[in-house]
Design an enzyme around this catalytic site. Structure first.
Site, mmCIF file in Angstrom:
data_model
loop_
_atom_site.group_PDB
_atom_site.id
_atom_site.type_symbol
_atom_site.label_atom_id
_atom_site.label_comp_id
_atom_site.label_asym_id
_atom_site.label_seq_id
_atom_site.Cartn_x
_atom_site.Cartn_y
_atom_site.Cartn_z
ATOM 1 N N CYS A 1 -36.706 -12.150 26.086
ATOM 2 C CA CYS A 1 -37.924 -12.693 25.503
ATOM 3 C C CYS A 1 -38.358 -11.814 24.344
ATOM 4 O O CYS A 1 -37.619 -10.939 23.898
ATOM 5 C CB CYS A 1 -39.025 -12.764 26.554
ATOM 6 S SG CYS A 1 -38.542 -13.659 28.063
ATOM 7 N N ASP B 1 -37.765 -12.607 38.238
ATOM 8 C CA ASP B 1 -37.264 -11.250 38.445
ATOM 9 C C ASP B 1 -38.283 -10.208 38.014
ATOM 10 O O ASP B 1 -38.374 -9.122 38.591
ATOM 11 C CB ASP B 1 -35.946 -11.053 37.680
ATOM 12 C CG ASP B 1 -36.104 -11.292 36.182
ATOM 13 O OD1 ASP B 1 -36.729 -12.297 35.808
ATOM 14 O OD2 ASP B 1 -35.578 -10.493 35.379
ATOM 15 N N VAL C 1 -14.293 -15.883 17.792
ATOM 16 C CA VAL C 1 -14.237 -16.036 16.338
ATOM 17 C C VAL C 1 -12.773 -16.157 15.932
ATOM 18 O O VAL C 1 -11.922 -15.380 16.373
ATOM 19 C CB VAL C 1 -14.873 -14.838 15.624
ATOM 20 C CG1 VAL C 1 -14.584 -14.878 14.134
ATOM 21 C CG2 VAL C 1 -16.375 -14.827 15.845
#
EC number: 6.3.5.4
Length: 621
Positions: free
Chosen positions: A2, A100, A294
């Site tokens: 976050c 959590d 990639v």
């Protein structure tokens, strides 16, 4: 994963402007597009942007304890939250969600700041204790989650990214010259230093404590990697013992890091570390996962062959992301915006492209292999150390060179990358006359870089490992190269090799099991044989070198020409405009090429620094 932000008045009596909290939250939306929350009181304000991964319905933050006197916001994951929750429930604590992060408020109630010793996770957090009118900031042991702060006129501001701090009118934009010199000398700036003067990066394994009514803040280190001393007696066990323990702990780490209420994927480069992680993921669960690689158009850089070997064995959904050299230049400004600093390599843009592809496929969580090279002696430099030691080459260095090494590392014979004297000469040629006039003030060798007590008296492999973790891994590979590039697309990175239990065990593995007869990562390769195709284990280590400044200059991009114009360089005052012109002419010569293993691409660093100045509207000297 976050984004967090906040304001704390150490004076204890000034009201928080709600809009200032919202402004900080707004620029962190890419870190948390799913939800948001805030909490305002007389002397503090907290802001939160959520990327929903665990307890999607009721896990928004801030989160309080039972009586609301303790409040937490956290960027990251507490991987052992299930086990901790069971303990806390038995003690009578009441939970309101399955998040959590909720275990943190109850652990803090019981243990105070010592609760950090119980956490297995990656986190940057802020805990408000209203009874004590205090705030505690803390960052995980390896700096996976970023946390920046500044203290101005009794106001403590903190956030997951510097750009959130810059929204506040109290915060000035000014280049930190020591940070600049670190950038030109090392892989990246080193915590607590940033590229912004008076804005600090809370160092990994550290906490900060402040109380309303007390103007000073307290910084503490709660964890550091501490390798055994050479004269320290540690029981030596069999090779099979170390293999079994590494396998057990790495499997547990991966099991922890696949805990989520959303799909978890992985990056696959085709090298040993990422291959071992995805193969162990398969061993733990038959879920058909998505993995991403990639695929560089230039065959010289492509690892397509090895990626295909692993993907076919696993029968996972394998997404190969085509990447052209031109794609690098197109993303550089976005790279700088998210790293909030110049970067020495242009390949960060490839990680950004991978993250965008993962997000487009509905993946919010990615496992990657960072940390293995630093912990298992995986870079060629570990071999070179041994060669130099055998040949006594470091003894041939000048007395002045040894003095500088001793000042920085505490060991006159330890060479990290470049010779300090040659590096100083190169930088002084590039820096402007104004900067050279005060060079000693910001010369990075005059400012403490690492804890030399953790280097002294250790094995040479352990010395380099400690320095690599501090100087290369924490603020570069897991920060600007990983977290910041992934979060640009709202994707969380998780790093199984950086599990606290695994790392605490690795510190006890004898050095010759890491580098064995000049074979890097010996014990890890032995462990991997059970899981990974032989072709991956036996391949030579591949280091991708992205196209440097000669390529960018020869493309004649208008934006680069503007950045490097004589007038712009002269006006900004950081570099010697005549030297920049000389380098441009030299690098544009069709016959010129950089020897990637020897030469330093100073021109690329100048381009990146100038792009940083432009992106963040930094003032001239």
């Amino acid at each position: 994963m976050c984004g967090i932000s906040g304001i704390f008045k150490t004076t204890g009596h000034e009201r928080i402007n709600k809009q200032e909290i919202f402004d900080m939250m707004d620029v962190l939306e890419h870190r948390g597009p799913d939800d948001s929350g805030h909490r305002l009181r007389e002397y503090y304000g907290l802001g939160f942007r959520r990327l929903s991964i665990i307890d999607l319905q009721s896990g928004n933050q801030p989160i309080e304890n039972e009586d609301g006197t303790i409040c937490v916001i956290c960027n990251g994951e507490i991987f052992n939250h299930i086990e901790l929750r069971e303990e806390l429930l038995k003690k009578g604590h009441v939970f309101r969600s399955k998040s959590d992060v909720e275990v943190l408020v109850h652990l803090y109630e019981d243990l105070g700041e010592r609760f950090l010793d119980r956490i297995n996770g990656q986190f940057a957090l802020a805990i408000i204790d209203e009874k004590r009118r205090s705030i505690m900031l803390a960052r995980d042991q390896f700096g996976v989650m970023p946390l920046f702060y500044t203290l101005v006129d009794g106001t403590l501001l903190f956030a997951s990214e510097i750009k959130a701090l810059l929204t506040n009118p109290l915060v000035r934009r000014e280049v930190d010259l020591v940070g600049m010199d670190q950038f030109f000398s090392l892989p990246h700036t080193v915590s607590p230093r940033t590229m912004f003067k008076n804005i600090k990066n809370l160092a990994p394994g550290h906490l900060m404590y402040a109380e309303a009514g007390k103007p000073d803040v307290i910084l503490k280190q709660y964890w550091d990697l501490d390798y055994p001393l050479l004269n320290e007696e540690i029981e030596r066990r069999s090779e099979s013992y170390y293999m079994e323990r590494i396998e057990e702990l790495l499997l547990q780490s991966i099991k922890f890091r696949t805990r989520a209420d959303v799909d978890v994927g992985a990056f696959l480069s085709g090298g040993l570390d990422s291959s071992l992680i995805v193969c162990m993921m398969k061993a733990l669960s038959q879920n058909r996962r998505k993995i991403f690689s990639v695929d560089f158009e230039n065959e010289e850089f492509s690892e397509r062959k090895y990626q295909k070997i692993v993907a076919e064995q696993l029968e996972y959904e394998h997404y190969s992301v085509p990447f052209k050299v031109d794609d690098i230049a197109e993303r550089l400004e976005k790279v700088i915006y998210h790293t909030e600093a110049p970067v020495k390599e242009s390949y960060n843009s490839a990680t950004m492209a991978l993250a965008a592809k993962a997000r487009a496929q509905g993946i919010k969580v990615i496992l990657t292999g960072e940390g293995s090279d630093e912990l298992f002696a995986g870079y060629p430099s570990y071999r070179f150390d041994q060669f130099r030691k055998l040949r006594n080459q470091n003894d041939l260095s000048s007395a002045e060179e040894k003095m500088l090494r001793s000042k920085v590392w505490g060991d006159p014979l330890f060479k990290y990358e470049a010779d300090f004297l040659k590096l100083k000469e190169d930088k002084k040629a590039i820096y402007s006359q104004q900067l050279n006039g005060c060079f000693d003030d910001f010369d990075f060798t005059n400012h403490q870089l690492v804890d030399q007590s953790k280097i002294a008296g250790r094995h040479l492999i352990h010395q380099r490992s400690y320095i690599d973790l501090k100087v290369r891994l924490m603020d570069h590979l897991v920060s600007d190269h990983s977290d910041r590039m992934l979060m640009a697309s709202s994707v969380e990175g998780r790093f199984p090799f950086l599990d606290i239990n695994l790392v605490n065990f690795i510190r006890t593995v004898p050095p010759d099991f890491k580098l064995n007869n000049f074979k890097e990562k010996y014990i890890l390769k032995q462990t991997a044989k059970k899981f990974v195709p032989e072709a991956i284990i036996n391949r030579e280590k591949y280091i991708f070198i992205a196209p440097g400044s000669p390529f960018l200059l020869r493309k004649n991009y208008d934006w680069i020409n503007d950045l490097l114009s004589y007038e712009t360089i002269k006006r900004q005052g950081y570099f010697n405009a005549d030297e920049v012109e000389r380098l441009k002419k030299k690098y544009l010569d069709p016959d010129f090429s950089l020897k990637t293993s020897i030469d330093t691409d100073y021109m690329l660093m100048i381009i990146m620094f100038c792009l940083f100045i432009k992106t963040f509207d930094m003032p001239s000297l």
